[in-house]
Design a protein around this motif. Structure first.
Motif, PDB file in Angstrom:
ATOM      1  N   VAL A  93       0.668  -1.318   0.063  1.00  0.00           N
ATOM      2  CA  VAL A  93      -0.024   0.110  -0.068  1.00  0.00           C
ATOM      3  C   VAL A  93       0.930   1.096   0.153  1.00  0.00           C
ATOM      4  O   VAL A  93       1.878   1.103   0.713  1.00  0.00           O
ATOM      5  N   LEU A  94       0.585   2.223  -0.864  1.00  0.00           N
ATOM      6  CA  LEU A  94       1.144   3.502  -0.618  1.00  0.00           C
ATOM      7  C   LEU A  94       0.131   4.420  -0.403  1.00  0.00           C
ATOM      8  O   LEU A  94      -0.995   4.633  -1.088  1.00  0.00           O
ATOM      9  N   VAL A  95       0.230   5.270   0.596  1.00  0.00           N
ATOM     10  CA  VAL A  95      -0.519   6.364   1.362  1.00  0.00           C
ATOM     11  C   VAL A  95      -0.006   7.552   0.737  1.00  0.00           C
ATOM     12  O   VAL A  95       1.036   7.959   0.871  1.00  0.00           O
ATOM     13  N   VAL A  96      -0.935   8.214   0.269  1.00  0.00           N
ATOM     14  CA  VAL A  96      -0.631   9.550  -0.700  1.00  0.00           C
ATOM     15  C   VAL A  96      -1.092  10.801   0.106  1.00  0.00           C
ATOM     16  O   VAL A  96      -2.468  10.739   0.648  1.00  0.00           O
ATOM     17  N   GLY A  97      -0.351  11.902   0.360  1.00  0.00           N
ATOM     18  CA  GLY A  97      -1.033  13.002   0.808  1.00  0.00           C
ATOM     19  C   GLY A  97      -0.543  13.380   2.505  1.00  0.00           C
ATOM     20  O   GLY A  97       0.025  12.224   3.014  1.00  0.00           O
ATOM     21  N   ASP A  98      -0.534  14.386   2.763  1.00  0.00           N
ATOM     22  CA  ASP A  98      -0.020  14.793   4.240  1.00  0.00           C
ATOM     23  C   ASP A  98      -1.259  14.970   5.281  1.00  0.00           C
ATOM     24  O   ASP A  98      -1.152  15.584   6.334  1.00  0.00           O
ATOM     25  N   ALA A 109      -5.300   0.452   8.639  1.00  0.00           N
ATOM     26  CA  ALA A 109      -5.245  -0.749   9.550  1.00  0.00           C
ATOM     27  C   ALA A 109      -5.562  -2.008   8.960  1.00  0.00           C
ATOM     28  O   ALA A 109      -5.010  -3.002   9.446  1.00  0.00           O
ATOM     29  N   TYR A 110      -6.573  -2.009   7.940  1.00  0.00           N
ATOM     30  CA  TYR A 110      -6.984  -3.122   7.303  1.00  0.00           C
ATOM     31  C   TYR A 110      -5.853  -3.765   6.516  1.00  0.00           C
ATOM     32  O   TYR A 110      -5.403  -4.998   6.377  1.00  0.00           O
ATOM     33  N   ALA A 111      -5.087  -3.047   5.755  1.00  0.00           N
ATOM     34  CA  ALA A 111      -3.811  -3.454   4.940  1.00  0.00           C
ATOM     35  C   ALA A 111      -2.611  -4.101   6.147  1.00  0.00           C
ATOM     36  O   ALA A 111      -2.256  -5.313   5.822  1.00  0.00           O
ATOM     37  N   ARG A 112      -2.655  -3.497   7.113  1.00  0.00           N
ATOM     38  CA  ARG A 112      -1.536  -3.923   8.121  1.00  0.00           C
ATOM     39  C   ARG A 112      -2.150  -5.230   8.844  1.00  0.00           C
ATOM     40  O   ARG A 112      -1.205  -6.087   9.216  1.00  0.00           O
ATOM     41  N   SER A 113      -3.391  -5.390   8.942  1.00  0.00           N
ATOM     42  CA  SER A 113      -3.982  -6.527   9.649  1.00  0.00           C
ATOM     43  C   SER A 113      -3.451  -7.745   8.642  1.00  0.00           C
ATOM     44  O   SER A 113      -3.662  -8.923   9.230  1.00  0.00           O
ATOM     45  N   LEU A 114      -3.841  -7.412   7.277  1.00  0.00           N
ATOM     46  CA  LEU A 114      -3.305  -8.434   6.181  1.00  0.00           C
ATOM     47  C   LEU A 114      -2.002  -8.894   5.982  1.00  0.00           C
ATOM     48  O   LEU A 114      -1.292  -9.455   5.172  1.00  0.00           O
ATOM     49  N   GLY A 115      -1.177  -8.103   7.005  1.00  0.00           N
ATOM     50  CA  GLY A 115       0.287  -8.164   6.830  1.00  0.00           C
ATOM     51  C   GLY A 115       1.126  -7.465   5.361  1.00  0.00           C
ATOM     52  O   GLY A 115       1.980  -7.711   5.202  1.00  0.00           O
ATOM     53  N   LYS A 116       0.151  -6.484   4.780  1.00  0.00           N
ATOM     54  CA  LYS A 116       0.596  -5.698   3.680  1.00  0.00           C
ATOM     55  C   LYS A 116       1.659  -4.799   4.223  1.00  0.00           C
ATOM     56  O   LYS A 116       1.364  -4.096   5.130  1.00  0.00           O
ATOM     57  N   PRO A 117       2.874  -4.468   3.700  1.00  0.00           N
ATOM     58  CA  PRO A 117       3.440  -3.441   3.820  1.00  0.00           C
ATOM     59  C   PRO A 117       2.958  -1.871   3.364  1.00  0.00           C
ATOM     60  O   PRO A 117       2.170  -2.162   2.628  1.00  0.00           O
ATOM     61  N   VAL A 118       3.025  -0.935   4.304  1.00  0.00           N
ATOM     62  CA  VAL A 118       2.441   0.161   4.043  1.00  0.00           C
ATOM     63  C   VAL A 118       3.466   1.495   4.136  1.00  0.00           C
ATOM     64  O   VAL A 118       4.275   1.477   4.760  1.00  0.00           O
ATOM     65  N   ARG A 119       3.774   2.156   2.702  1.00  0.00           N
ATOM     66  CA  ARG A 119       4.515   3.200   2.671  1.00  0.00           C
ATOM     67  C   ARG A 119       3.807   4.564   2.634  1.00  0.00           C
ATOM     68  O   ARG A 119       2.532   4.608   2.326  1.00  0.00           O
ATOM     69  N   PHE A 120       4.623   5.452   2.919  1.00  0.00           N
ATOM     70  CA  PHE A 120       3.910   6.995   2.924  1.00  0.00           C
ATOM     71  C   PHE A 120       4.703   7.777   2.039  1.00  0.00           C
ATOM     72  O   PHE A 120       5.789   7.942   2.238  1.00  0.00           O
ATOM     73  N   THR A 121       3.845   8.753   1.212  1.00  0.00           N
ATOM     74  CA  THR A 121       4.578   9.866   0.544  1.00  0.00           C
ATOM     75  C   THR A 121       4.892  10.780   1.508  1.00  0.00           C
ATOM     76  O   THR A 121       5.898  11.642   1.590  1.00  0.00           O
ATOM     77  N   HIS A 122       4.290  11.074   2.694  1.00  0.00           N
ATOM     78  CA  HIS A 122       4.529  11.891   4.006  1.00  0.00           C
ATOM     79  C   HIS A 122       4.492  10.985   5.256  1.00  0.00           C
ATOM     80  O   HIS A 122       3.669  10.780   5.948  1.00  0.00           O
ATOM     81  N   PRO A 123       5.754  10.216   5.573  1.00  0.00           N
ATOM     82  CA  PRO A 123       5.636   9.269   6.690  1.00  0.00           C
ATOM     83  C   PRO A 123       5.381   9.934   8.103  1.00  0.00           C
ATOM     84  O   PRO A 123       4.880   9.083   8.711  1.00  0.00           O
ATOM     85  N   GLU A 124       5.256  11.236   8.215  1.00  0.00           N
ATOM     86  CA  GLU A 124       5.173  11.721   9.406  1.00  0.00           C
ATOM     87  C   GLU A 124       3.497  11.728   9.695  1.00  0.00           C
ATOM     88  O   GLU A 124       3.076  11.845  10.793  1.00  0.00           O
ATOM     89  N   VAL A 125       2.584  11.460   8.687  1.00  0.00           N
ATOM     90  CA  VAL A 125       1.376  11.107   9.014  1.00  0.00           C
ATOM     91  C   VAL A 125       0.929   9.590   9.319  1.00  0.00           C
ATOM     92  O   VAL A 125      -0.257   9.387   9.672  1.00  0.00           O
ATOM     93  N   ASP A 126       1.934   8.783   9.261  1.00  0.00           N
ATOM     94  CA  ASP A 126       1.618   7.506   9.774  1.00  0.00           C
ATOM     95  C   ASP A 126       1.021   7.378  11.060  1.00  0.00           C
ATOM     96  O   ASP A 126       1.691   7.894  12.051  1.00  0.00           O
ATOM     97  N   PRO A 127      -0.224   6.639  11.377  1.00  0.00           N
ATOM     98  CA  PRO A 127      -0.783   6.710  12.622  1.00  0.00           C
ATOM     99  C   PRO A 127      -0.249   5.683  13.536  1.00  0.00           C
ATOM    100  O   PRO A 127      -0.598   6.088  14.590  1.00  0.00           O
ATOM    101  N   ASP A 128       0.679   5.038  13.164  1.00  0.00           N
ATOM    102  CA  ASP A 128       1.635   4.194  14.167  1.00  0.00           C
ATOM    103  C   ASP A 128       2.919   4.416  14.411  1.00  0.00           C
ATOM    104  O   ASP A 128       3.724   3.622  14.556  1.00  0.00           O
ATOM    105  N   ALA A 129       3.378   5.662  13.630  1.00  0.00           N
ATOM    106  CA  ALA A 129       4.533   6.156  13.701  1.00  0.00           C
ATOM    107  C   ALA A 129       4.898   6.697  15.183  1.00  0.00           C
ATOM    108  O   ALA A 129       4.121   7.093  15.935  1.00  0.00           O
TER     109      ALA A 129
END
Length: 129
Positions: A93-98, A109-129
Motif C-alpha cells: 500500500v502507498l498512502v498519498v498525501g499529508d 489498519a486493514y492492510a496491516r491486519s493482512l500483513g501488507k507493507p504500507v509506505r507513505f509519501t509523507h511518513p510523518e502522518v503514519d498513525p502508527d509512527a
C-alpha cells in the motif's frame, strides 16, 4: 500421520501471482482531495515497473452519477468494499498525501491486519509512527 497444510486464499493468490510472473502490485490509498498526487504516484510507480491500482472515483467532485444523496451513500459503501478488494489484491500500500482521515486510517489498519507493507509519501502522518 501428517496431513498437508491447506493454503489460505491469500497464499493461493500469492502463488498464482508468482506462477503468472505478475509484477509487484501497489494500491494507492488516501483522501481523494489528493487525486493529483495520486496520479503522480501512479506515474512513478508504473515507471518503476509496478501494477498500480487506486481510487477510480472522486466523489468530492460533482457528477450526475452521485448527485442523489441516497445513491451517493450506497455508491460510497460499494466503493469502500471495492477498495478493500484492491488492498487484498495488492502486494503493498502507498498512502498519498499529508492528511489521514478516518477512511484512510481504516484502510491502513486493514492492510496491516493482512500483513501488507504500507509506505507513505509523507511518513510523518503514519498513525502508527
Amino acid at each position: 500421520m501428517s496431513y498437508p497444510q491447506l493454503l489460505t486464499p491469500e497464499e493461493k493468490l500469492a502463488d498464482a501471482k508468482k506462477l503468472l510472473s505478475l509484477p509487484h502490485i501497489v494500491v494507492i490509498c488516501g483522501s481523494t482531495r489528493f487525486m493529483t498526487e495520486m496520479n503522480e504516484a501512479d506515474l512513478r510507480e508504473t515507471k518503476a515497473g509496478k501494477i498500480v491500482v487506486k481510487p477510480g472515483i472522486d466523489m468530492k467532485s460533482p457528477h450526475e452519477l452521485w448527485s442523489d444523496p441516497v445513491e451517493a451513500e450506497a455508491l460510497k459503501v460499494r466503493l469502500d468494499g471495492l477498495h478493500r478488494a484492491k488492498i487484498r489484491l495488492a502486494d503493498e500500500v502507498l498512502v498519498v498525501g499529508d492528511y489521514i482521515g478516518d477512511s484512510t486510517r481504516a484502510e491502513i489498519a486493514y492492510a496491516r491486519s493482512l500483513g501488507k507493507p504500507v509506505r507513505f509519501t509523507h511518513p510523518e502522518v503514519d498513525p502508527d509512527a
